[in-house]
Write an enzyme that holds these catalytic residues in place. Sequence first.
Site, PDB file in Angstrom:
ATOM      1  N   ASN A 195       0.855  -1.197   0.000  1.00  0.00           N
ATOM      2  CA  ASN A 195       0.000   0.000   0.000  1.00  0.00           C
ATOM      3  C   ASN A 195       0.885   1.238   0.000  1.00  0.00           C
ATOM      4  OD1 ASN A 195      -2.446   1.555   0.328  1.00  0.00           O
ATOM      5  ND2 ASN A 195      -1.879   1.831   2.482  1.00  0.00           N
ATOM      6  N   HIS A 246       0.841   5.204   1.473  1.00  0.00           N
ATOM      7  CA  HIS A 246       0.135   6.063   2.433  1.00  0.00           C
ATOM      8  C   HIS A 246       0.800   7.445   2.447  1.00  0.00           C
ATOM      9  CE1 HIS A 246      -2.236   7.074   5.949  1.00  0.00           C
ATOM     10  NE2 HIS A 246      -1.149   7.644   6.426  1.00  0.00           N
TER      11      HIS A 246
HETATM   12  C1  GRF Z   1      -2.841   8.697  -2.299  1.00  0.00           C
HETATM   13  O1  GRF Z   1      -2.554   9.920  -1.698  1.00  0.00           O
HETATM   14  C2  GRF Z   1      -2.425   7.548  -1.438  1.00  0.00           C
HETATM   15  O2  GRF Z   1      -1.348   7.830  -0.611  1.00  0.00           O
HETATM   16  C3  GRF Z   1      -3.643   7.283  -0.612  1.00  0.00           C
HETATM   17  O3  GRF Z   1      -4.736   7.564  -1.459  1.00  0.00           O
HETATM   18  C4  GRF Z   1      -4.332   8.473  -2.480  1.00  0.00           C
HETATM   19  C5  GRF Z   1      -4.676   7.848  -3.791  1.00  0.00           C
HETATM   20  O4  GRF Z   1      -4.535   8.709  -4.860  1.00  0.00           O
HETATM   21  N1  GRF Z   1      -3.622   5.924  -0.113  1.00  0.00           N
HETATM   22  P1  GRF Z   1      -4.697   8.176  -6.353  1.00  0.00           P
HETATM   23  O5  GRF Z   1      -6.072   7.550  -6.498  1.00  0.00           O
HETATM   24  O6  GRF Z   1      -3.597   7.202  -6.626  1.00  0.00           O
HETATM   25  O7  GRF Z   1      -4.578   9.412  -7.179  1.00  0.00           O
END
Ligand code: GRF
Length: 206
Positions: free
Chosen positions: A111, A113
Amino acid sequence: MEKLKIGVLGSGKGSNYRAIQEEIVRGKLNAETRVVISDVKEAGILAAARAYGVRAEYVQPGRFKTKLEPEAEARVVELLCGAGVELVVLAGYMRMVKAPLLEAFPGRIINIHPSLLPAFPGLEAWKQALAAEAGETGCTVHFVDSGMDTGPVIAQRRVPVLAGDTAERLHARIQVAEHEVYPEVVRGFAEGIFGGAEIVKARGGK
Ligand code: GRF
């Protein structure tokens, strides 16, 4: 080495997925996206997958807000396994991962974050960083376990918090860092630099 077969799960606009897919398209990442799955029917990530000619699947999440209905998660496992996925990449996936998926892909779910974990787990981590008046924040790629943003850290990028930052500006700066680090980490898995015995086994090694 064979291409790493990835499956991507996301609920949002899919910019991290696109960053990874772009590296694949450019021939800089020896991987193949076998399926992109979303719990949100109109999610940008599904449209992005279709635009790349990648299989896009919507799974109806069921009655819970923070996790999938067990049947829905079983469907996700079925889709990932059926597609021969070796590494599951969460990219803006807004639900907790539960036992069926964790058990099907032990040590094989990652994941990203938007904070330097263990600081600021949970929702809108960039707003948490602003509220805490942190001098810097960043992003973290980590293995997924049953907790909320608690699994072992694989890689991090630092991002400064600047004077006068708004939530939007800070999040945008973090996302630039995300789009660099996430494809790099997936490349690490594709090249056998990251990942434990579970990945090696999934890829047909000993
Ligand atoms: C990102 O900021 C990620 O860190 C978090 O959700 C967001 C997803 O953005 N888990 P995207 O859909 O990849 O533009």
